[in-house]
Design a protein around this motif. Structure first.
Motif: not given
Length: 355
Positions: A43-44, A46-47, A95, A110, A164, A166-167, A171, A224
């Motif tokens: 989930s996180i 990439a951030i 995003v 994403s 990489s 996200y959620s 990505v 997120i």
């Protein structure tokens, strides 16, 4: 430790049963810990990998917390943030969900729109180039040079990026201007502004001056939705298992202390001190806890290594050693419940029982 080792040697069945129970509890706790970390990373990642220490979100309505799903920022806010005191570098990030089509096959991802020359970009990106998650590329047989179709536009993969996500979606990194043209971007300039700051940066004053809500990296991860909900549920399950472990160990050793009450009374009658008996009991508890929890941790590590090929499982010190130590600690707290009875053992009971 004389009595402890004697009990372990002559009551093998009971202690094997107890060790097996701790083995299963440890197996579940460590496995859940690895899954919690693995799912959270999906989930996180990439951030986290952007490398920013603060993020500026569009100011949410009163009483609402910041959220990637609801945030929008403007290029004006981005320019003001870049010029704010204490800001060393800033990068606007968009995003949005995207559909990628290659040879008629579509996959969900994403889309992250960034300035291709900023610190937020994993590699240098041009107007027609994209960087995609390596796992996504491998699953679909894509390589550098593969041409993909997004929202009717053709892009060329120029780099593969490890880890990489996200959620729970892979990505696709693209140039910010190209991202703004995606229908799913909804006409917004961006979602957040990533910041690298230095001493003297005041998040509250900068946020107020730019009409944004500035939070640190941890706050951004909590924005997120999938991360906070999943992590909260799995951590609650781990906590409950820890409590169960303490109760099981406490109940076992309390019953065991009652059953060997006469032996303890005899030892006291011949001169054994209460302190000696307490150390003996705690030593016995630690042996059972370390053995059962250790075997469960090793089994979970092996199982996780095999499972990581198909499920998100993270095998690190924090997902193996930390849960093991926590189980031993909570188990010792449970075992301490039996110490009260040991301290109250009356040596006259041994004489009374012998008459």
């Amino acid at each position: 430790m004389f009595l402890a080792f004697r009990d372990l040697r002559f009551a093998k069945g009971r202690f094997t049963l107890m060790t097996s129970a701790l083995f299963l509890i440890s197996l579940m706790v460590v496995t859940l810990s690895g899954l919690t970390s693995g799912l959270g990373n999906r989930s996180i990642a990439a951030i986290e990998n952007i490398g920013a220490d603060h993020f500026a979100f569009g100011a949410p309505p009163d009483g609402r917390s910041v959220s990637f799903a609801e945030s929008t920022v403007t290029t004006r806010q981005y320019a003001e943030l870049a010029e704010a005191d204490g800001v060393d570098a800033a990068s606007i990030i968009g995003v949005a969900p995207a559909r990628i089509s290659v040879d008629g096959r579509e996959v969900a991802a994403s889309a992250f729109g960034v300035d291709g020359h900023s610190f937020a970009a994993p590699v240098v990106l041009g107007a027609g180039s994209v960087a995609v998650d390596a796992d996504l590329a491998n699953d679909n047989g894509w390589t550098n040079g593969t041409r993909i179709l997004m929202s009717g536009k053709v892009f060329t993969i120029t780099a593969l990026v490890d880890d990489s996500f996200y959620s729970h979606q892979p990505v696709v990194w693209m140039d910010h201007d190209a991202w703004m043209s995606l229908p799913s971007a909804g006409g917004s300039d961006g979602t957040v502004v990533a910041l690298r700051t230095s001493a003297g940066f005041d998040a509250d004053s900068v946020g107020e001056a730019t009409g944004t809500a500035v939070t640190d990296g941890r706050g951004a991860l909590n924005a997120i939705g999938s991360y906070t909900s999943e992590r909260g549920s799995l951590l609650l399950m781990q906590t409950m298992l820890m409590i169960v472990s303490a109760l099981v160990v406490g109940a076992f050793f309390t019953v065991w202390t009652i059953q060997r009450g006469q032996d303890l009374a005899v030892l006291k009658a011949v001169g054994a001190s209460t302190r000696y008996l307490l150390q003996d009991a705690l030593g016995q508890s630690s042996i059972v806890l370390v053995l059962g929890s250790g075997l469960g941790t090793l089994a979970a590590a092996g199982l996780g290594t095999a499972a990581s090929q198909s499920v998100p499982f993270s095998l690190t010190m924090s997902t193996t050693v930390v849960p093991f130590l926590a189980l031993v600690a909570t188990g010792m707290i449970g075992a301490a419940a039996s110490l009260v009875r040991i301290a109250k053992v009356d040596p006259l009971a041994a004489l009374a029982a012998a008459r």
